[in-house]
Design a protein around this motif. Structure first.
Motif, PDB file in Angstrom:
ATOM      1  N   ALA A  71       0.838  -1.193   0.000  1.00 28.48           N
ATOM      2  CA  ALA A  71       0.000   0.000   0.000  1.00 28.48           C
ATOM      3  C   ALA A  71       0.879   1.252   0.000  1.00 28.48           C
ATOM      4  O   ALA A  71       1.921   1.299   0.641  1.00 28.48           O
ATOM      5  N   GLY A  72       0.416   2.275  -0.712  1.00 28.01           N
ATOM      6  CA  GLY A  72       1.215   3.479  -0.879  1.00 28.01           C
ATOM      7  C   GLY A  72       1.574   4.172   0.420  1.00 28.01           C
ATOM      8  O   GLY A  72       2.659   4.753   0.549  1.00 28.01           O
ATOM      9  N   THR A  73       0.694   4.125   1.409  1.00 28.81           N
ATOM     10  CA  THR A  73       0.956   4.806   2.677  1.00 28.81           C
ATOM     11  C   THR A  73       2.169   4.218   3.378  1.00 28.81           C
ATOM     12  O   THR A  73       3.031   4.950   3.881  1.00 28.81           O
ATOM     13  N   LEU A  74       2.256   2.891   3.426  1.00 28.66           N
ATOM     14  CA  LEU A  74       3.406   2.246   4.060  1.00 28.66           C
ATOM     15  C   LEU A  74       4.663   2.451   3.221  1.00 28.66           C
ATOM     16  O   LEU A  74       5.752   2.696   3.757  1.00 28.66           O
ATOM     17  N   LYS A  75       4.537   2.366   1.912  1.00 28.35           N
ATOM     18  CA  LYS A  75       5.691   2.588   1.032  1.00 28.35           C
ATOM     19  C   LYS A  75       6.235   4.001   1.216  1.00 28.35           C
ATOM     20  O   LYS A  75       7.457   4.214   1.268  1.00 28.35           O
ATOM     21  N   GLN A  76       5.346   4.997   1.325  1.00 21.52           N
ATOM     22  CA  GLN A  76       5.776   6.364   1.537  1.00 21.52           C
ATOM     23  C   GLN A  76       6.539   6.505   2.850  1.00 21.52           C
ATOM     24  O   GLN A  76       7.573   7.180   2.915  1.00 21.52           O
ATOM     25  N   ALA A  77       6.035   5.872   3.893  1.00 26.52           N
ATOM     26  CA  ALA A  77       6.711   5.944   5.190  1.00 26.52           C
ATOM     27  C   ALA A  77       8.112   5.341   5.113  1.00 26.52           C
ATOM     28  O   ALA A  77       9.077   5.927   5.628  1.00 26.52           O
ATOM     29  N   LEU A  78       8.244   4.198   4.468  1.00 25.75           N
ATOM     30  CA  LEU A  78       9.549   3.556   4.345  1.00 25.75           C
ATOM     31  C   LEU A  78      10.489   4.379   3.479  1.00 25.75           C
ATOM     32  O   LEU A  78      11.697   4.468   3.755  1.00 25.75           O
ATOM     33  N   ASP A  79       9.953   4.994   2.420  1.00 22.81           N
ATOM     34  CA  ASP A  79      10.781   5.845   1.568  1.00 22.81           C
ATOM     35  C   ASP A  79      11.311   7.043   2.354  1.00 22.81           C
ATOM     36  O   ASP A  79      12.478   7.431   2.215  1.00 22.81           O
ATOM     37  N   CYS A  80      10.449   7.643   3.179  1.00 21.44           N
ATOM     38  CA  CYS A  80      10.874   8.790   3.980  1.00 21.44           C
ATOM     39  C   CYS A  80      11.909   8.395   5.031  1.00 21.44           C
ATOM     40  O   CYS A  80      12.832   9.151   5.336  1.00 21.44           O
ATOM     41  N   LEU A  81      11.750   7.184   5.573  1.00 21.44           N
ATOM     42  CA  LEU A  81      12.655   6.716   6.631  1.00 21.44           C
ATOM     43  C   LEU A  81      13.971   6.168   6.097  1.00 21.44           C
ATOM     44  O   LEU A  81      14.921   5.998   6.874  1.00 21.44           O
ATOM     45  N   ARG A  82      14.037   5.910   4.817  1.00 24.97           N
ATOM     46  CA  ARG A  82      15.205   5.221   4.249  1.00 24.97           C
ATOM     47  C   ARG A  82      16.545   5.837   4.667  1.00 24.97           C
ATOM     48  O   ARG A  82      17.448   5.104   5.105  1.00 24.97           O
TER      49      ARG A  82
END
Length: 250
Positions: free
Chosen positions: A78-89
């Motif tokens: 889901a995009g919401t979780l992907k966005q969070a992981l991208d920001c945290l990378r």
């Protein structure tokens, strides 16, 4: 032990979220469920404060176990979780001067994944609809150096309103194993025993196949060459299974 769940689906009251709650409630110690839909996350920008991401990272830093939960949408996360992981990378990993990604300060923590899909368990077994979602989450956590404790897959969610008792039991069993995973109890010995057992079984199977084909044991070199070839084929099959067909689709 403190467990934190990051939920990235669209419905925090849906089946994926309910399965996540079931696992959290069975975990030893304290736990927290974070609905990422309630957060406004953005990447770090030089010279700008990022309080939302700071707060999320502080929660992750305080947790012993991370649970990443997302339904499978269009075959992936889901995009919401992907966005969070991208920001945290950039906070989870570090980069070398050559651009290589290496584990960051959370190396050694434990994580597990949860996903779901409309397809039935049997259909998902053959079509692998949840594989890309789980593989993406595993890739992100592997880059950060986290250790995987397991995964839960909930198939057949179309028109379903309750989680099967078998899945609740799986969640509870997985939660019961987490303290040992956090402590790393006997993990190294288990890996060596597993490797030894795999090699022993493969060697026995290879010798059995050689006996079924007399031409492979005519002399030393045919026996050696056939053993290497058969052993390689068996090893390649096991590695393929471990890499592509390891998820418990049902």
């Amino acid at each position: 032990m403190h467990t934190i769940a990051l939920f990235g689906g669209q419905d925090p009251q849906g089946l994926t979220a309910k399965l996540t709650h079931a696992l959290l409630e069975a975990c030893e110690g304290t736990h927290e469920f974070i609905d990422l839909n309630q957060l406004t996350l953005r990447p770090d920008r030089r010279g700008e404060a990022n309080p939302a991401l700071d707060a999320l990272e502080q929660k992750l830093a305080a947790a012993d176990v991370w649970v990443l939960a997302s339904p499978t949408y269009f075959g992936t996360v889901a995009g919401t979780l992907k966005q969070a992981l991208d920001c945290l990378r950039p906070r989870l990993t570090r980069m070398t001067h050559q651009g290589d990604t290496l584990p960051g300060k959370y190396k050694g923590k434990v994580y597990l994944t949860i996903t779901s899909c409309f397809a039935s368990g049997l259909e998902n077994t053959f079509t692998h609809q949840t594989d890309a979602c789980l593989t993406m989450l595993d890739k992100a956590m592997a880059a950060a150096g986290l250790r995987k404790a397991g995964e839960l897959i909930l198939p057949g969610t179309w028109n379903a309103h309750a989680i099967p008792e078998t899945k609740i039991a799986q969640a509870q069993a997985l939660a019961a194993k987490l303290p040992a995973k956090v402590r790393r109890d006997n993990e190294t010995m288990k890996r060596y025993l597993l490797l030894f057992g795999m090699i022993a079984i493969m060697a026995l199977a290879t010798m059995g196949i050689q006996l079924l084909i007399p031409a492979t044991t005519m002399n030393f070199w045919t026996r050696y060459a056939s053993f290497v070839l058969i052993f390689f084929v068996l090893l390649a099959g096991i590695l393929h299974y471990a890499t592509f067909v390891r998820h418990k689709h049902r």
